[in-house]
Design an enzyme around this catalytic site. Structure first.
Site, PDB file in Angstrom:
ATOM      1  N   ASP A 416      43.798  38.771  31.850  1.00  0.00           N
ATOM      2  CA  ASP A 416      44.984  38.079  30.478  1.00  0.00           C
ATOM      3  C   ASP A 416      43.547  36.695  30.292  1.00  0.00           C
ATOM      4  OD1 ASP A 416      45.689  38.855  27.718  1.00  0.00           O
ATOM      5  OD2 ASP A 416      47.324  38.030  28.866  1.00  0.00           O
ATOM      6  N   LYS A 417      43.707  36.622  29.490  1.00  0.00           N
ATOM      7  CA  LYS A 417      43.201  35.132  28.570  1.00  0.00           C
ATOM      8  C   LYS A 417      45.123  33.972  28.565  1.00  0.00           C
ATOM      9  CE  LYS A 417      41.519  34.101  24.927  1.00  0.00           C
ATOM     10  NZ  LYS A 417      42.844  32.875  25.043  1.00  0.00           N
ATOM     11  N   THR A 563      40.354  40.377  26.729  1.00  0.00           N
ATOM     12  CA  THR A 563      40.997  39.689  26.207  1.00  0.00           C
ATOM     13  C   THR A 563      40.960  39.859  24.460  1.00  0.00           C
ATOM     14  OG1 THR A 563      41.694  37.099  24.755  1.00  0.00           O
ATOM     15  CG2 THR A 563      39.241  37.936  26.056  1.00  0.00           C
ATOM     16  N   GLY A 564      41.781  40.023  23.839  1.00  0.00           N
ATOM     17  CA  GLY A 564      42.413  40.458  22.502  1.00  0.00           C
ATOM     18  C   GLY A 564      41.435  39.426  21.561  1.00  0.00           C
ATOM     19  N   LYS A 591      43.162  48.057  26.898  1.00  0.00           N
ATOM     20  CA  LYS A 591      42.757  47.146  28.490  1.00  0.00           C
ATOM     21  C   LYS A 591      43.102  48.199  29.826  1.00  0.00           C
ATOM     22  CE  LYS A 591      44.260  42.631  27.226  1.00  0.00           C
ATOM     23  NZ  LYS A 591      45.475  41.185  27.624  1.00  0.00           N
ATOM     24  N   ASP A 610      51.097  39.003  31.157  1.00  0.00           N
ATOM     25  CA  ASP A 610      52.159  38.739  30.823  1.00  0.00           C
ATOM     26  C   ASP A 610      52.922  39.343  31.721  1.00  0.00           C
ATOM     27  OD1 ASP A 610      51.887  40.763  28.447  1.00  0.00           O
ATOM     28  OD2 ASP A 610      50.242  38.898  27.911  1.00  0.00           O
ATOM     29  N   ASP A 614      50.003  44.328  28.615  1.00  0.00           N
ATOM     30  CA  ASP A 614      49.364  44.034  29.435  1.00  0.00           C
ATOM     31  C   ASP A 614      50.084  45.845  30.493  1.00  0.00           C
ATOM     32  OD1 ASP A 614      47.446  42.459  29.345  1.00  0.00           O
ATOM     33  OD2 ASP A 614      48.523  41.054  29.406  1.00  0.00           O
TER      34      ASP A 614
END
Length: 724
Positions: A416-417, A563-564, A591, A610, A614
């Site tokens: 994830d970003k 990532t969104g 995802k 996180d 996710d």
């Protein structure tokens, strides 16, 4: 290489600011502010009654040694006591044995010598052999796949019983030959000592659990009005007020309601710098208060505290059987059956070959003693205890040990970003006015709307306004525009703070310089339906993200990001970090499809996020890694939880998993390899050039166990030398 956007979706020019909950910003963006790093619920555990000595050490089922009702510490002491008593009794048994006298070359005889030896040997057999005899009964009661499962205790019990019965028969003249009570005595001594050392090693490896528990004080200073009373920590309930004086350990998770102080959380989170705590900040049970006094409100009691969750996860990890452990158990079971079979065959072959009964029985007993898979039984538990304990000390909480070991198989790592590769805290980088206005009043109006949201982007704008000491006007008619932004009335004007997607939907042209920087996230401000300006923010990339990516790639693992965030921002981050691919503008529920698609391609996928938005992807991944220790979702969906949020912790986790698996395989090799060589020697294949006695067989068996234990300790050195 993955596509630049989610499956079936064209890149959209929207940002993480596009629709988050409560404030109208994107639901696909993690609300990091709700992720309390210090609060992993679990503190209802009565520390005064926690008996970690009763941990079930897989592969060494000591509860079946006739001591099922004792705790592990008492069992260790019992084995040591039995060893010393039997050792003292063994001295005269060995000295008076005619076989030993002939071997050494002296003669010592007197009336009733033989009955005395029988009595002393009987005491050693019953008292010293009791754990093995009762353990054999328990093993044979256990049903596995509908059949009894003989094990190590059965081997030892059969060996000492055969030796004792044969020697008694010789002493009473029922059989011709020479007794070997001295071998029986020394065999029991060695087995007792070996069990003691192994149990002590495993208990020592798990000592970290007890040390963790000891970090909590037994009493707390409860505040009740003007009264201050010392009470037991386990009597505290949520909402109670507790005073923490300077230098004291914090007894329970809580929220500061009064006072300021720097709190040392290094033993819990690995953060070496004391953390400043003020009103409304969270504190963790077990942390050490600094020079100021704090009054806290209990938020989680007992087993819901962060510290106890650490303990529970380590226990679960150490007690959970992995595929490797199952393999070791199967090998031990087969080896037990093999040794019993070979022992009986050895007896028959030597008797048929014309050898005397004493020789045949001695060979059979030696086979059974030598083949005892004791080292095999301790090979995996020792490694597990060491690796999970040290991992916990370094902030790596292993919830699923099988996944931990399978880290060696990872071919793709999906990050994830926000909050993972980046710090997750947005800061204002630019404010651009498109209409005549004052920047301070413009930002103040925007912040007035955004303070209704807990989203990282909204909070970044609010922080900037507070930093400038701006006045935020009163707002009315606040509304959330689902997936787009927020609106409200400010000083009689309708103010809308929205994402780029809203402008596109309304047909409003975006300023050409709005996305001049690839790493910025932009929110636009409309006043009375007229574009008045925009605010650009950036989420700083973590300092060690690039190092983590490079280390993973050097290990042969491809690194992707899901990532969104909008495509431009995602591409900029990916380029700076040197990622192998990017999935941009994906919602949380999409995802999981990214992970599934990679798995369909034959990849062994690890997902790092996180633990909140996710969660589906973490659960779907072969190895789910939750960054940050603050959410229940992380504890429930991830296989591994990292106390700190450093990406390099993830690379160390992968390396730890590989090192642990290698050590397990090495120990299995040493344990089984020993038996491959020892069993033929014990059966007498080199007779008459070499004859392996039962006592020497026991020594060699113990030596293999020592080698396995020392090899496991080398893992401790290698893991501690790592630098997570």
């Amino acid at each position: 290489m993955p596509g630049k956007s989610s499956a079936g979706k064209q890149p959209r020019q929207h940002t993480d600011h596009d629709g988050h909950e409560g404030g109208g910003h994107p639901a696909n963006h993690q609300d990091n502010t709700g992720m309390n790093q210090g609060v992993m619920d679990h503190s209802r555990m009565d520390h005064s009654k926690m008996d970690h000595s009763q941990m079930n050490y897989k592969g060494m089922d000591h509860s079946k040694m006739g001591h099922g009702g004792h705790d592990h510490g008492a069992m260790i002491a019992d084995f040591l006591r039995r060893f010393w008593i039997c050792l003292v009794l063994s001295v005269p048994v060995v000295a008076l044995s005619m076989m030993f006298q002939d071997l050494v070359g002296y003669h010592l005889d007197f009336p009733y010598r033989e009955p005395l030896v029988v009595v002393l040997a009987s005491v050693i057999y019953v008292y010293g052999g009791w754990p093995f005899l009762t353990g054999m009964i328990d093993e044979l009661r256990i049903r596995q796949s509908g059949s009894p499962r003989p094990g190590m205790m059965t081997l030892v019990a059969v060996a000492i019983t055969a030796a004792y019965a044969y020697s008694v028969a010789v002493s009473f003249g029922w059989l011709q030959g020479m007794d070997f009570f001295w071998e029986l005595a020394t065999l029991i001594d060695i087995m007792l000592l070996g069990h003691y050392l192994e149990m002590k090693s495993v208990a020592g490896a798990s000592r970290s659990l007890e040390l963790i528990v000891q970090m909590l004080p037994a009493e707390a200073h409860k505040v009740d009005g003007d009264q201050l009373t010392d009470v037991k920590v386990d009597t505290l309930t949520e909402g109670d007020l507790v005073l923490i004086r300077p230098g004291e350990r914090i007894p329970t998770d809580g929220e500061v309601v009064e006072g300021n102080s720097a709190v040392n959380e290094s033993m819990l989170t690995g953060e070496s710098v004391p953390v400043e705590k003020k009103q409304r900040d969270r504190v963790i049970a077990g942390a050490v208060n600094g020079e100021g006094s704090l009054k806290i409100k209990v938020t989680h009691k007992g087993e819901d505290s962060y510290l106890n969750k650490v303990v529970r996860m380590v226990e679960e990890a150490q007690n959970t059987k992995s595929q490797t452990q199952t393999l070791a158990d199967r090998a031990a079971g087969w080896l037990t059956l093999l040794s019993l079979s070979v022992g009986l065959i050895t007896l028959v072959v030597w008797l048929v070959g014309g050898k005397e009964v004493s020789f045949a029985v001695e060979r059979m007993v030696t086979v059974m003693v030598t083949a005892c898979p004791h080292a095999l039984g301790v090979a995996i538990p020792l490694v597990v205890a060491i690796s999970t304990a040290i991992s916990a000390q370094k902030g790596l909480l292993i919830r699923n040990r099988t996944a931990f070991e399978e880290a060696r198989k990872i071919t793709v790592m999906v990050f994830d970003k926000t909050g993972t590769l980046t710090e997750g805290e947005f800061g204002v980088t630019r404010i651009q006015l498109l209409k005549p206005d004052d920047e301070a009043s413009f930002l103040g109006r925007v912040a007035a709307l955004e303070q209704q949201s807990q989203h990282p982007i909204a909070q970044g704008i609010v922080r900037e306004a507070k930093k400038r000491n701006l006045t935020m006007p009163t707002i009315t008619n606040f509304q959330s525009i689902t997936g787009k932004g927020v609106s409200a009335t400010v000083d009689g004007q309708r103010v809308v703070v929205v994402s780029p997607g809203y402008l596109k939907e309304k047909g409003i042209e975006q300023p050409h310089d709005a996305f001049a920087s690839g790493v910025e996230t932009v929110v636009f401000v409309l006043i009375n339906d007229q574009l008045a300006g925009y605010v650009a923010l950036a989420d700083k990339i973590r300092e060690d993200s690039k190092e983590a990516v490079q280390r993973l790639q050097q290990s042969g693992i491809k690194v992707y990001m899901a990532t969104g965030d909008n495509q431009k921002v995602a591409d900029a981050v990916a380029k700076e970090l040197g990622l192998d691919g990017v999935y941009a503008e994906v919602l949380p529920d999409q995802k999981v499809n990214v992970v599934k698609d990679l798995q369909k391609q034959g990849q062994f996928v690890a997902m790092t996020g996180d633990g909140v938005n996710d969660a589906p992807a973490l659960a779907q991944a072969n190895v789910g890694i939750a960054v940050g220790s603050g959410t229940d979702v992380a504890a429930e969906t991830a296989d591994i939880i990292l106390v700190n949020s450093r990406p390099t912790d993830i690379t160390n986790l992968v390396e730890f998993g590989k090192a642990t698996y290698r050590k397990m395989i090495q120990n299995l090799f040493w344990a089984t390899g020993y038996n491959v060589v020892a069993i033929p020697l014990a059966a007498g294949v080199l007779y008459p050039n070499f004859v392996l006695s039962p006592a020497i067989g026991a020594v060699l068996m113990s030596a293999s166990t020592v080698i396995v234990a020392l090899n496991a300790q080398l893992l401790k050195r290698s893991l501690r030398s790592s630098n997570p």
